[in-house]
Design an enzyme around this catalytic site. Structure first.
Site, mmCIF file in Angstrom:
data_model
loop_
_atom_site.group_PDB
_atom_site.id
_atom_site.type_symbol
_atom_site.label_atom_id
_atom_site.label_comp_id
_atom_site.label_asym_id
_atom_site.label_seq_id
_atom_site.Cartn_x
_atom_site.Cartn_y
_atom_site.Cartn_z
ATOM 1 N N CYS A 213 0.932 -1.108 -0.076
ATOM 2 C CA CYS A 213 0.196 -0.459 0.059
ATOM 3 C C CYS A 213 0.896 1.163 0.277
ATOM 4 O O CYS A 213 2.069 0.758 0.324
ATOM 5 C CB CYS A 213 -0.702 0.695 1.186
ATOM 6 S SG CYS A 213 -1.834 -1.498 1.285
ATOM 7 N N ARG B 106 1.428 2.148 -5.744
ATOM 8 C CA ARG B 106 1.611 1.159 -4.779
ATOM 9 C C ARG B 106 0.338 0.641 -4.112
ATOM 10 O O ARG B 106 0.011 -0.802 -3.959
ATOM 11 C CB ARG B 106 1.974 1.848 -3.409
ATOM 12 C CG ARG B 106 2.866 2.689 -4.047
ATOM 13 C CD ARG B 106 3.415 3.174 -2.950
ATOM 14 N NE ARG B 106 4.002 2.453 -1.468
ATOM 15 C CZ ARG B 106 5.487 1.715 -1.067
ATOM 16 N NH1 ARG B 106 6.615 1.716 -1.894
ATOM 17 N NH2 ARG B 106 5.443 0.935 -0.445
ATOM 18 N N TRP C 182 -3.794 -2.008 -1.877
ATOM 19 C CA TRP C 182 -3.911 -2.849 -3.337
ATOM 20 C C TRP C 182 -3.873 -4.671 -2.196
ATOM 21 O O TRP C 182 -3.026 -4.582 -1.145
ATOM 22 C CB TRP C 182 -2.227 -3.087 -3.496
ATOM 23 C CG TRP C 182 -2.197 -3.888 -4.808
ATOM 24 C CD1 TRP C 182 -2.962 -3.984 -6.066
ATOM 25 C CD2 TRP C 182 -1.615 -5.304 -4.425
ATOM 26 N NE1 TRP C 182 -2.751 -4.719 -6.735
ATOM 27 C CE2 TRP C 182 -2.325 -5.840 -5.962
ATOM 28 C CE3 TRP C 182 -0.843 -6.011 -3.938
ATOM 29 C CZ2 TRP C 182 -1.691 -6.886 -5.895
ATOM 30 C CZ3 TRP C 182 -0.534 -7.343 -3.747
ATOM 31 C CH2 TRP C 182 -0.474 -7.274 -5.089
ATOM 32 N N ASN D 213 1.528 -0.612 6.295
ATOM 33 C CA ASN D 213 1.750 -0.967 4.636
ATOM 34 C C ASN D 213 2.388 -2.256 6.000
ATOM 35 O O ASN D 213 3.557 -1.814 6.438
ATOM 36 C CB ASN D 213 2.313 -0.310 4.140
ATOM 37 C CG ASN D 213 2.958 -0.731 3.019
ATOM 38 O OD1 ASN D 213 2.973 -1.963 2.472
ATOM 39 N ND2 ASN D 213 3.805 -0.474 2.347
ATOM 40 N N GLY D 214 2.098 -3.606 5.369
ATOM 41 C CA GLY D 214 2.903 -4.583 5.641
ATOM 42 C C GLY D 214 1.613 -5.616 6.110
ATOM 43 O O GLY D 214 0.700 -5.768 6.080
ATOM 44 N N GLU E 194 11.400 -12.067 -20.871
ATOM 45 C CA GLU E 194 10.866 -11.024 -19.734
ATOM 46 C C GLU E 194 9.509 -9.847 -21.296
ATOM 47 O O GLU E 194 9.120 -9.486 -20.595
ATOM 48 C CB GLU E 194 12.183 -9.403 -19.899
ATOM 49 C CG GLU E 194 11.561 -7.820 -19.702
ATOM 50 C CD GLU E 194 10.924 -7.997 -19.047
ATOM 51 O OE1 GLU E 194 10.561 -9.476 -17.558
ATOM 52 O OE2 GLU E 194 10.910 -6.398 -18.621
ATOM 53 N N LYS F 67 5.631 -8.576 -20.375
ATOM 54 C CA LYS F 67 5.615 -7.160 -20.570
ATOM 55 C C LYS F 67 4.023 -6.842 -21.396
ATOM 56 O O LYS F 67 2.991 -6.569 -21.563
ATOM 57 C CB LYS F 67 6.742 -6.396 -22.375
ATOM 58 C CG LYS F 67 7.627 -5.852 -20.901
ATOM 59 C CD LYS F 67 7.519 -5.022 -19.659
ATOM 60 C CE LYS F 67 7.948 -4.963 -18.854
ATOM 61 N NZ LYS F 67 8.785 -4.789 -17.645
ATOM 62 N N GLU G 32 0.848 -8.267 -18.456
ATOM 63 C CA GLU G 32 1.101 -7.573 -17.770
ATOM 64 C C GLU G 32 0.280 -6.604 -18.003
ATOM 65 O O GLU G 32 -0.716 -5.636 -17.232
ATOM 66 C CB GLU G 32 2.248 -7.512 -16.332
ATOM 67 C CG GLU G 32 3.016 -6.361 -17.386
ATOM 68 C CD GLU G 32 3.597 -6.186 -16.527
ATOM 69 O OE1 GLU G 32 4.214 -6.220 -15.152
ATOM 70 O OE2 GLU G 32 5.446 -5.813 -16.548
ATOM 71 N N HIS H 89 9.841 -28.835 -28.749
ATOM 72 C CA HIS H 89 10.035 -29.817 -28.363
ATOM 73 C C HIS H 89 8.986 -30.350 -27.426
ATOM 74 O O HIS H 89 8.485 -30.329 -26.001
ATOM 75 C CB HIS H 89 11.088 -29.686 -27.265
ATOM 76 C CG HIS H 89 12.359 -30.182 -28.034
ATOM 77 N ND1 HIS H 89 12.336 -31.704 -28.246
ATOM 78 C CD2 HIS H 89 13.483 -29.395 -28.104
ATOM 79 C CE1 HIS H 89 13.611 -31.136 -28.424
ATOM 80 N NE2 HIS H 89 14.411 -29.741 -28.359
ATOM 81 N N LYS I 297 3.207 -1.570 -7.624
ATOM 82 C CA LYS I 297 4.787 -2.135 -8.174
ATOM 83 C C LYS I 297 5.488 -2.073 -6.790
ATOM 84 O O LYS I 297 6.304 -2.909 -7.913
ATOM 85 C CB LYS I 297 4.817 -0.096 -8.222
ATOM 86 C CG LYS I 297 6.491 0.193 -8.662
ATOM 87 C CD LYS I 297 6.439 0.285 -9.829
ATOM 88 C CE LYS I 297 7.571 1.019 -10.622
ATOM 89 N NZ LYS I 297 7.864 -0.056 -12.072
#
Ligand code: F6R
Length: 590
Positions: free
Chosen positions: A5, A30, A75, A101-102, A468, A472, A475, A491, A585
């Site tokens: 958060c 966040r 969040w 937060n936590g 990577e 992108k 997400e 394969h 984030k």
């Protein structure tokens, strides 16, 4: 409940709710499920909470004027997104408010001990307000009541508490970030610097175990959880408000992609002596691990290829959450090189905690100055990318790759050659990112947006870029993208290729060029639509995205067009590029 958060509090002589709402908007990256604010307005606390993004709310006439306020943007990965669960949480009488937060690990146990209270929410945070309430009833001052409450909490937390019976605002940190902005007779407490950057650049980075007691007009007293004095002083940070704001762009993601015209050059502005010292640590370690999560984990894998090629050195690239399987191999001669934009990612921090207990040395490559990771490390290099606010990492990613490449050259005793190569990468990216380039990728995005899935293939140095690139495309525009090593296609994955399936082939001018072109042809022969990211066009490509020819540094340039494709495809699909669904984030909890 698990929270990642944003917290902001203001103590000064301006209208506090305006500053807190503004700060919450800056911290929305966040968390953006719900938000809340508490304003101290004698004789009571005024509280407003809402489900949704704070940026969707324009006026908050319901809030009184006051000089002290705090807010929270939430969040949740677990538990419902409701007004009741939004912070601040209060004690039974609404006289104490807490933002947090936590995660409080002994929350169930504490809740049982607090059965005499009336719980409104499902959160762990609410117990803190009730403990403070009991402590006040027992005759403690507000400051002592908060300190006593936090000594009972297990887990990671950053909290700020207010009470209508005290002038003081109390902030405490253990494991979750909390910084204090110091202005002229005014103070800001926040999870991250951009929340108050437009007001002050003087920042105190709270340490784990710190409590800050802020008294309007009198300043800040720092202590440990038990009241023992500690000394903290502000650091001037160089981030500017332009870096932390949209500056004319519609979204932070595009702004941050385009900033790579400068950030690559900034990333290699590193102290030579420090780079050489870290290279020596890598060269003399018996076992080096590159650790990161998500995109930073992929950067670690790129690094392992670069180290193998340039420094002829084997390093293990492991994602933070999988590192526990390697704990048995840690000795005092092991080195961890931790990669992180935020410097707060819980799985990577846990790797450091374990490694330190085993006597290993730790180096970090981080973007956020003053972050927990930076402070836990024996040595660190900063990415110098400025604030990265879009949830999806772009400019910090390429900066991290540049720094690992620089370190690989330093390990090989060829630091100057590495610097020259990276300076040329920086200037070529600067030229590459022009309007024509972005327009062509925006055009390609209109085609990609119509597909549900796509594939990305690479070999060697560019295999991790395929992985990577898939992150992108997943997400931000929510495309089911997968990255494969070109040689693995036959394969299994090639069975997925149908008429028109988009497949990006990463074709660098290197020792695997022939093989990856053959793989691209195999996909094309089965109907795949080949998008080649390469320095030269090729008949196999249905669509060519040119990139500068940069040998060992090809991963750095090859990811940039995929970042742009991700952005423009999201825009085309009307997805919010800065706030992708279900993501936040900084992943500060496990
Ligand atoms: C993807 C992304 C995430 C982060 C990951 C680690 O675009 O941004 O996968 O890379 O959450 O975060 P940091 O780098 O802050 O440790």
């Amino acid at each position: 409940m698990i929270f990642i958060c944003g917290i902001i509090a203001y103590i000064g002589d301006k209208n506090a709710s305006d500053i807190v709402i503004n700060g919450l908007k800056k911290l929305e990256y966040r968390g953006y499920d719900s938000w809340g604010i508490a304003v101290k307005s004698n004789p009571s606390l005024a509280i407003e909470k809402q489900v949704g993004k704070i940026s969707d709310f324009h006026a908050l006439d319901s809030l009184p004027r006051g000089c002290v306020a705090m807010g929270h943007t939430r969040w949740a990965t677990n538990g419902s997104v409701t007004k009741e669960n939004a912070h601040p949480h209060t004690c039974c009488k609404g006289e104490v408010a807490v933002v947090h937060n936590g995660i409080i690990e002994n929350f169930q146990e504490l809740k049982q001990q607090l059965a005499h209270h009336n719980f409104i929410s499902e959160t762990d945070t609410e117990i803190i307000a009730h403990i403070i309430e009991d402590n006040l009833k027992a005759g403690m001052s507000f400051e002592t009541a908060v300190k006593n409450a936090i000594t009972r909490l297990e887990g990671r937390f950053a909290i700020v508490a207010l009470s209508n019976s005290s002038d003081k605002v109390v902030a405490a940190r253990k494991g979750s970030p909390l910084v204090i902005g110091v202005g002229k007779d005014e103070y800001y407490v926040a999870s991250d610097i951009p929340a108050f950057l437009e007001y002050t650049n003087d920042v105190v980075f709270m340490e784990d175990g710190d409590v800050a007691v802020i008294s309007p007009g009198q300043g800040i007293a720092y202590t440990d959880f038990h009241g023992g004095k500690v000394s903290r002083s502000p650091t001037k940070i160089s981030w500017s408000i332009e870096q932390a704001s949209l500056n004319g762009y519609e979204h932070y993601m595009l702004k941050e992609i385009m900033e790579q015209r400068d950030t690559l050059a900034q990333a290699i502005v590193q102290d030579d002596a420090k780079v050489k010292k870290i290279a020596e640590m890598i060269n003399s370690a018996h076992g080096t691990f590159f650790i990161g999560c998500g995109t930073a984990g992929k950067v670690g894998t790129v690094g392992s290829y670069v180290f193998s090629k340039v420094a002829k050195k084997h390093v293990n690239a492991v994602v933070g959450s999988e590192f526990p399987s390697y704990h048995d191999f840690l000795t005092k001669d092991t080195l961890l090189v931790c990669i992180s934009q935020s410097g707060e990612t819980a799985d990577t921090l846990e790797a450091i905690e374990v490694a330190k207990k085993k006597g290993c040395k730790v180096v970090s490559i981080v973007n956020v100055m003053g972050s927990t990771m930076m402070r836990m490390s024996d040595e660190y290099l900063l990415c110098n990318s400025g604030p990265e606010k879009a949830v999806c990492s772009t400019k910090a990613t390429t900066a991290q790759m540049a720094i690992l490449t620089l370190l690989a050259y330093a390990c090989a005793g060829r630091l100057d050659e590495g610097r020259r190569l990276l300076a040329s990468v920086a200037s070529k990216v600067n030229v590459m990112l022009d309007d024509k380039y972005t327009e062509e990728i925006a055009f390609l995005a209109t085609k990609i947006a119509a597909h549900e899935s796509m594939y990305i293939i690479g070999r060697g140095l560019n295999y991790p870029i395929a992985l990577e690139g898939a992150i992108k495309m997943q997400e931000v525009p929510y495309i089911h993208a997968e990255g494969f090593a070109g040689g693995e296609l036959k394969h299994g994955p090639i069975a997925l290729i149908q008429e028109g399936t988009p497949c990006i082939a990463l074709v660098a001018n290197d020792d695997v060029k022939k093989e990856i072109l053959i793989n691209a042809l195999e996909v094309r022969s089965r109907g795949g639509f080949i998008i080649g990211i390469a320095p030269q066009d090729n008949d196999i490509f249905d669509f060519w995205i040119p990139v500068p020819d940069l040998s060992i540094a090809s991963p750095i340039v090859n990811i940039i067009p995929i970042q742009l494709l991700s952005y423009y495809t999201a825009v085309e699909k009307e997805c919010d590029p800065d706030k992708p669904r279900n993501l936040a984030k900084s992943v500060t909890v496990k």
